[in-house]
Write an enzyme that holds these catalytic residues in place. Structure first.
Site, short mmCIF file in Angstrom:
data_model
loop_
_atom_site.label_atom_id
_atom_site.label_comp_id
_atom_site.label_asym_id
_atom_site.label_seq_id
_atom_site.Cartn_x
_atom_site.Cartn_y
_atom_site.Cartn_z
N GLY A 69 0.84 -1.37 0.11
CA GLY A 69 -0.17 0.08 -0.13
C GLY A 69 0.68 1.35 -0.13
O GLY A 69 0.36 2.37 0.28
N HIS A 125 0.72 0.06 -13.45
CA HIS A 125 1.28 -1.18 -13.92
C HIS A 125 2.83 -0.98 -13.77
O HIS A 125 3.11 0.12 -14.42
CB HIS A 125 0.69 -1.84 -15.08
CG HIS A 125 1.61 -3.05 -15.32
ND1 HIS A 125 1.01 -4.38 -14.74
CD2 HIS A 125 2.38 -3.53 -16.09
CE1 HIS A 125 1.74 -5.32 -15.04
NE2 HIS A 125 2.58 -4.95 -15.85
C1 GAR Z 1 3.19 -1.41 -7.43
O1 GAR Z 1 4.64 -1.25 -7.85
C2 GAR Z 1 2.18 -1.51 -8.50
O2 GAR Z 1 2.81 -1.00 -9.79
C3 GAR Z 1 2.25 -3.03 -8.68
O3 GAR Z 1 2.28 -3.47 -7.34
C4 GAR Z 1 2.90 -2.65 -6.71
C5 GAR Z 1 2.24 -2.40 -5.39
O4 GAR Z 1 3.07 -1.69 -4.46
N1 GAR Z 1 0.98 -3.35 -9.43
C6 GAR Z 1 0.99 -4.49 -10.25
O5 GAR Z 1 2.02 -5.16 -10.47
C7 GAR Z 1 -0.25 -4.58 -10.68
N2 GAR Z 1 -0.16 -5.59 -11.87
P1 GAR Z 1 2.32 -0.93 -3.28
O6 GAR Z 1 1.44 -1.97 -2.49
O7 GAR Z 1 3.28 -0.50 -2.23
O8 GAR Z 1 1.52 0.21 -3.82
#
Ligand code: GAR
Length: 189
Positions: free
Chosen positions: A12, A104
């Site tokens: 998050g 993404h």
């Molecule tokens: C982020 O890097 C986002 O771009 C990626 O997950 C991470 C979440 O980090 N999303 C994907 O890979 C979707 N396919 P966070 O929970 O620290 O925001």
């Protein structure tokens, strides 16, 4: 005041960044965070930030109207998927046309699709010796990572970069751009 609802599955950091960015905004605020993972760190972040958060299971999300009814009550102007790993159901998308966006951690259409999330993406980028990668913010449709692209930002991948190094560069791009893109979208709608 425009209303943002965030869906997140894990740490998050993007959710927190968005919450803080809009904290003192006159234009928009994050009103709620929803997660499919009752153990997600995002729930702790929301508690500290005093933001309403709920977790749900698959039945509530895609086999009933329960999450849809939560969204109907919240009346979001924008639904932001920030590290959300479940496929978004078509029947929810139908009620929020052009109002669901995702971030993404790669330059779509490359490194998208089922199973391509988080470190899996960065490991693949390094394994393929890519010279650049980046982030994509896009509208969500019924297929993983295929909706219209709103914004991309790039960074270099050095031959010496590990997947962790790439992750750090992507994190920096996400922190810098995601809130601004969300704000711009809301102001233009
Ligand atoms: C982020 O890097 C986002 O771009 C990626 O997950 C991470 C979440 O980090 N999303 C994907 O890979 C979707 N396919 P966070 O929970 O620290 O925001």
């Amino acid at each position: 005041m425009k209303r943002i609802v965030i869906f997140a599955s894990g740490s998050g950091s993007n959710a927190e960044n968005l919450i803080k960015f809009f904290h003192n905004s006159d234009n928009a605020s994050v009103i709620q965070v929803l997660t499919n993972n009752p153990h997600a760190k995002v729930l702790h972040r929301c508690k500290s930030l005093k933001i309403s958060a709920l977790s749900f299971n698959r039945i509530a999300f895609s086999k009933s109207d329960d999450v849809l009814n939560v969204l109907r009550a919240s009346k979001p102007d924008l639904i932001v998927l920030a590290g959300f790993l479940w496929k978004f159901p078509e029947f929810i998308l139908k009620e929020f046309v052009n109002k669901v966006i995702n971030i993404h951690p790669a330059l779509l259409p490359n490194y998208g699709g089922k199973g391509m999330y988080g470190m899996h993406v960065h490991k693949a980028v390094v394994a393929n010796k890519e010279e650049k990668t980046g982030i994509t913010i896009h509208f969500v449709n019924e297929n993983y990572d295929e909706g219209a692209i709103i914004f991309q930002a790039k960074c270099k991948v050095l031959a010496s970069d590990s997947a962790e190094d790439v992750a750090a560069k992507i994190h920096e791009l996400e922190m810098e751009h995601f809130p601004k893109v969300v704000e711009k979208l809301l102001l233009n709608n």
